[in-house]
Design a protein around this motif. Sequence first.
Motif, PDB file in Angstrom:
ATOM      1  N   SER A  93       0.869  -1.316  -0.142  1.00  0.00           N
ATOM      2  CA  SER A  93      -0.066   0.136  -0.006  1.00  0.00           C
ATOM      3  C   SER A  93       0.730   0.951  -0.413  1.00  0.00           C
ATOM      4  O   SER A  93       0.712   2.590  -0.820  1.00  0.00           O
ATOM      5  CB  SER A  93      -0.738  -0.200   1.453  1.00  0.00           C
ATOM      6  N   TYR A  96       2.137   1.784  -3.380  1.00  0.00           N
ATOM      7  CA  TYR A  96       0.765   2.083  -4.520  1.00  0.00           C
ATOM      8  C   TYR A  96       0.983   3.549  -4.042  1.00  0.00           C
ATOM      9  O   TYR A  96       0.798   4.487  -5.074  1.00  0.00           O
ATOM     10  CB  TYR A  96       0.084   1.134  -4.424  1.00  0.00           C
ATOM     11  N   LEU A  97       0.700   4.176  -2.681  1.00  0.00           N
ATOM     12  CA  LEU A  97       0.424   5.816  -2.038  1.00  0.00           C
ATOM     13  C   LEU A  97       1.973   6.291  -2.879  1.00  0.00           C
ATOM     14  O   LEU A  97       1.611   7.326  -3.266  1.00  0.00           O
ATOM     15  CB  LEU A  97       0.353   5.254  -1.217  1.00  0.00           C
ATOM     16  N   VAL A 100       1.078   6.852  -6.335  1.00  0.00           N
ATOM     17  CA  VAL A 100      -0.161   7.767  -6.807  1.00  0.00           C
ATOM     18  C   VAL A 100      -0.114   9.094  -6.457  1.00  0.00           C
ATOM     19  O   VAL A 100       0.149  10.244  -7.260  1.00  0.00           O
ATOM     20  CB  VAL A 100      -0.842   7.271  -5.104  1.00  0.00           C
ATOM     21  N   ARG A 107       0.459  15.878 -11.626  1.00  0.00           N
ATOM     22  CA  ARG A 107      -0.920  16.723 -12.741  1.00  0.00           C
ATOM     23  C   ARG A 107      -0.824  18.014 -12.020  1.00  0.00           C
ATOM     24  O   ARG A 107      -1.827  18.971 -12.828  1.00  0.00           O
ATOM     25  CB  ARG A 107      -1.730  15.558 -12.347  1.00  0.00           C
ATOM     26  N   LEU A 522       5.083  -2.212 -10.808  1.00  0.00           N
ATOM     27  CA  LEU A 522       5.938  -1.564 -10.425  1.00  0.00           C
ATOM     28  C   LEU A 522       6.031  -0.980  -9.122  1.00  0.00           C
ATOM     29  O   LEU A 522       7.089  -0.013  -7.658  1.00  0.00           O
ATOM     30  CB  LEU A 522       4.369  -0.555 -10.082  1.00  0.00           C
TER      31      LEU A 522
END
Lengths: 586, 153
Positions: A93, A96-97, A100, A107, A522
């Motif tokens: 997690s 992934y965080l 992200v 962005r 990843l």
Amino acid sequence: MASTTTTTGTETVQGRRHQGPEAGVWLERKRSLGDQAEAKAAVPASSLLHNPGDAGGPRPRLAAAPRQPPAKVPARRTHQEEFAEVLNPMRQSLIYLGWVLLMQIGRVRDFLDRFFGLHAAGSAGKGGVPPIVSDSQDFYTRRLYMRIVDIFNRPITSAPGAWIDVAERRREGDPCREHPTPTGRTRRCLNLGSYNYLGFAANDAYCTPKVVEELRRSGASTCSPGADAGRTEGHVEMEQVVAGFLGVEKAFVYGMGFATNAFTIPTLCSKGCLVLSDEMNHKSIVDGVKLSGASVKVFRHNDVRHLEYLLRKSIVEGQSRTGRQWRKILIVVEGIYSMEGEMVRLSEIVRLKKKYGAYLYLDEAHSIGALGATGRGVCEQQGVSPRDVDVMMGTFTKSFGSCGGYIAGSAALVDYVRAASPASYHATAMSPPAARQIVASLTVISGRDGSDRGGEKLARLRQNANYFRAELMRRGFHVLGDMDSPVVPIMCYYAAKIPALSRMCLERNLAVVLVGFPATALCLSRMRICISASHTREELENAVEIIDEIGDRCMIKYIGERKAARLATDEVGGNRDTRLVSSKSI
Amino acid sequence: MTKTLQKSASSPQLNANVEWVNGTAFWTFYVTIVLALWLCLSILVPIGLAWTYANLIHNAVSFYLLHWKKGTPVYYDQGKYDHLTFWEQIDGGSQFTSNKKFFTIIPIAIFIIATNSSDFREQPLLLNLVSLLAVLIAKMPQMHTVRIFGINK
């Protein structure tokens, strides 16, 4: 030849943290441990009944049939299983965080840039021409890759021997689009990133004078494809020497290693053929298969049962729309997978291909010259005859200090490839000095130059690789790959650790290569170290100390030291209950 | 049964953009993110409407990320998936996989919790329902590569 992932003896680890075992002694210990394991496993089950107090062996099985062959040392765990143990849900997690957050920050910055008009959006076309790439197409490059671009594409200013001069750079200009510029200063670093397995990358006393002589005699380029006017005596000799070294009938040489795969596979396969390709195959193979137009099925990495399942299914079902028989089936595997450091299960795959009538294409880019007692590659390492491999492919860039690649096999195959491959007609033949380097390095490796430098180099490479791998494992790093493999990947998993490790290593004068997404999965970023025969033991010891310190700071010691020691005994003792993960690392 | 990093012994996932969705901790991570979102919102808005806000924000964000954004950030795919949204890339485009079922159930679960916690009042219920329907229709297998009115082609 049992290949276990950790092989440190129990006696050496307990109580003697900083004394690594000597390689020779250690190798003996490894063999003796393996022998002990086999001896224990070979004890017939009935005799265990007479010694019920005999602790430490496999549990006595009353129903074991004495006719069965002695059990081998327990099969080594696959990398996937190790990853699954190390990457518990919290770590996954967090990884992934991390990604992200990186994407979202990118962005937000893109939005702000566009809002405030700070940087030209995209590669804005001049005079009404649309931009080459839109903002979203190169988002990853601009906002993720360019953040850490100083750890990639580092220019070098010397030959890539055991030590290498790395040019220092500084960032200026648009951070999203401008690569750092060299400052003019260089830094002398220990080279742990180049494919210099046998040390031929730098000046060699035997090879380099011959190369220079050939340069003077034949020039730097043949200026012609092989089929036209580019095939010199040097090329003929080179192909004969390569074929003789590998133990096959003939060989055909390309000037570029990537192109060897990318243009031989289309020569051998076309529409109506089936290619069974390993999951982790190199991009050159993937591109070659795409170019050929053959159907492709990918089997799980090194998973022979999945390969057999796909073979059976494909043969039974035939081609996809018509159901016709496949024209041919080609299994494509690599000798050493460069991101995993592990070897292919060659004998099992050869057994499969004989059973089902398929062809085998073996890409020995990293294993030729690096594995096997005399450097003949993974076939020698695993005891497989080269006649069993239909197409042997390899490159000269890794162990031989040259360029290009070869296709070797039976005379019929090689003659056909020479006649049909685009390299013969359209690609300039290999540069004559490079061809001479290949002949010279093969002469040294096979001992034909009259000295035993070749054997020494091979032995030193093996000892260096095994020492480095065992030492790092002992200190608690999660290291991948098989014993004897000169490619040593160290897992770091988290995206943020990639630049941290690389920059810290460079500060301490270690040149290492870090890889992350999308070259790896990843969650599975790693530091890929390539050991060389030209590294001395002292240099490697220093490197291990530096990596140890940096690993502590970056917390990449996912396997605790005590657990690593226990893992070594587990392989022998058969106790599978221990958990792998250390709680010290995040 | 050996533990692996992927949820089940699936065939190799070649699309690097979406293969991480098959990781063992991805579902846990997703649920944790939703709960974290609710926690932050329950500080800022009236508690009865926190789940409603969470539902609307979650549906808006997941619609954009799953059903609007197309392509991959991986440059060497050479545009192979440029016409496919993330949802259409998951599991190689096959339908009714466990990942897709998970993604479908989460908005439904959030909707049920949101409508319960807002006591079924009309206005939040209508908003929740509309956003749920938008997200659910986008996930239907019949909508695979369908672009209504050519929007987002």
